[in-house]
Enzyme design. Structure first.
Site, PDB file in Angstrom:
ATOM      1  N   LYS A  83     -18.749  57.998  57.488  1.00 35.07           N
ATOM      2  CA  LYS A  83     -18.107  59.240  57.059  1.00 35.07           C
ATOM      3  C   LYS A  83     -19.045  60.406  57.356  1.00 35.07           C
ATOM      4  O   LYS A  83     -20.196  60.425  56.881  1.00 35.07           O
ATOM      5  CB  LYS A  83     -17.833  59.177  55.561  1.00 35.07           C
ATOM      6  CG  LYS A  83     -16.422  59.572  55.167  1.00 35.07           C
ATOM      7  CD  LYS A  83     -16.250  59.349  53.673  1.00 35.07           C
ATOM      8  CE  LYS A  83     -14.925  59.873  53.187  1.00 35.07           C
ATOM      9  NZ  LYS A  83     -14.838  59.812  51.732  1.00 35.07           N
TER      10      LYS A  83
HETATM   11  O1  G3P Z   1     -13.064  60.524  49.011  1.00 35.57           O
HETATM   12  C1  G3P Z   1     -12.769  61.857  49.159  1.00 35.57           C
HETATM   13  C2  G3P Z   1     -11.640  62.382  48.304  1.00 35.57           C
HETATM   14  O2  G3P Z   1     -10.581  61.481  48.249  1.00 35.57           O
HETATM   15  C3  G3P Z   1     -12.067  62.932  46.978  1.00 35.57           C
HETATM   16  O3  G3P Z   1     -11.005  63.191  46.099  1.00 35.57           O
HETATM   17  O4  G3P Z   1     -10.143  63.831  43.876  1.00 35.57           O
HETATM   18  O5  G3P Z   1     -12.594  64.150  44.400  1.00 35.57           O
HETATM   19  O6  G3P Z   1     -10.880  65.606  45.445  1.00 35.57           O
HETATM   20  P1  G3P Z   1     -11.173  64.251  44.881  1.00 35.57           P
END
Ligand code: G3P
Length: 224
Positions: A83
């Protein structure tokens, strides 16, 4: 559409894998921090639990550092996807890792043009963060729709991985738009299963079944 779990928690991954619908896992430094375990060990364990791409994120912010870290992460398991955040120094790292045959998931994508540039650099996946766009009163899914429209015009082979999904509607919308993948927290994947009418309907079926005399309920096993 493929379902990825957005977590580094082994119990959650084990349970979702047991449902037979888990296609991959995405992690990020914040999710890894919650587990209090060695990063490498965690990624190794996740790769044992799921037969699909497992995203592990670099924390370097310079090109050389991202390239080195990415190559180290890729050695952990053949299913590791590196990533890389969408920053200027990340572009040559995406290209360099992709040219070495290492799959790259470009993260922190918030606009269609960022996704286009990531695809041009050779990304395997681009991860638009829909929830975080919704958080600032933008429309996350509109960005996903625009990315899919752009990708449809060309032949990059880059898959759209809808990230930062916060509720079942995000998953429904991602599927309606034809995104390849949605990654979601365990809670959201579990929410997708439940419907109150299913529960009410099953209770009624089982109650009615119990009213049938036992001898009328029994199955006769035919021996071959
Ligand atoms: O893994 C990255 C992403 O899915 C993070 O989600 O909920 O922290 O914005 P969030």
């Amino acid at each position: 559409m493929k379902f990825f779990l957005d977590t580094a928690n082994l119990d959650e991954i084990r349970e979702a894998a047991s449902w037979g619908i888990l296609d991959g896992v995405t992690t990020n430094p914040s999710l890894v921090q919650k587990e209090g375990k060695t990063f490498q060990r965690l990624i190794e364990e996740i790769c044992k639990l799921v037969d699909g791409p497992v995203s592990a994120e670099v924390v370097s912010t310079d090109t050389i550092g991202m390239l080195q870290e990415g190559q180290e992460l890729a050695k952990i398991h053949p299913n590791v996807t590196v990533k890389i955040p969408f920053i200027k120094a990340g572009l040559p790292a995406i290209k360099g890792l992709s040219e070495k045959g290492i799959p790259v998931n470009v993260t922190l994508i918030f606009s269609p043009i960022q996704a286009l540039m990531a695809a041009k650099s050779g990304a395997t996946f681009v991860s638009p963060f829909v929830g975080r766009l919704d958080d600032i009163a933008d429309e996350g899914m509109k960005v996903v729709a625009q990315i899919l429209e752009i990708f449809d015009n060309y032949d990059f082979g880059t898959e759209v991985l809808v990230a930062s999904c916060r509720n079942p509607l995000h998953i429904v919308e991602a599927a309606r738009l034809g995104a390849s993948i949605a990654t979601m927290p365990f809670k959201v994947m579990e929410q997708l299963i439940h419907h109150p009418l299913t529960d009410v309907g099953l209770r009624k079926f089982l109650d009615d079944w119990a009213k049938i005399p036992k001898e009328l309920r029994e199955l006769t096993v035919v021996k071959s």
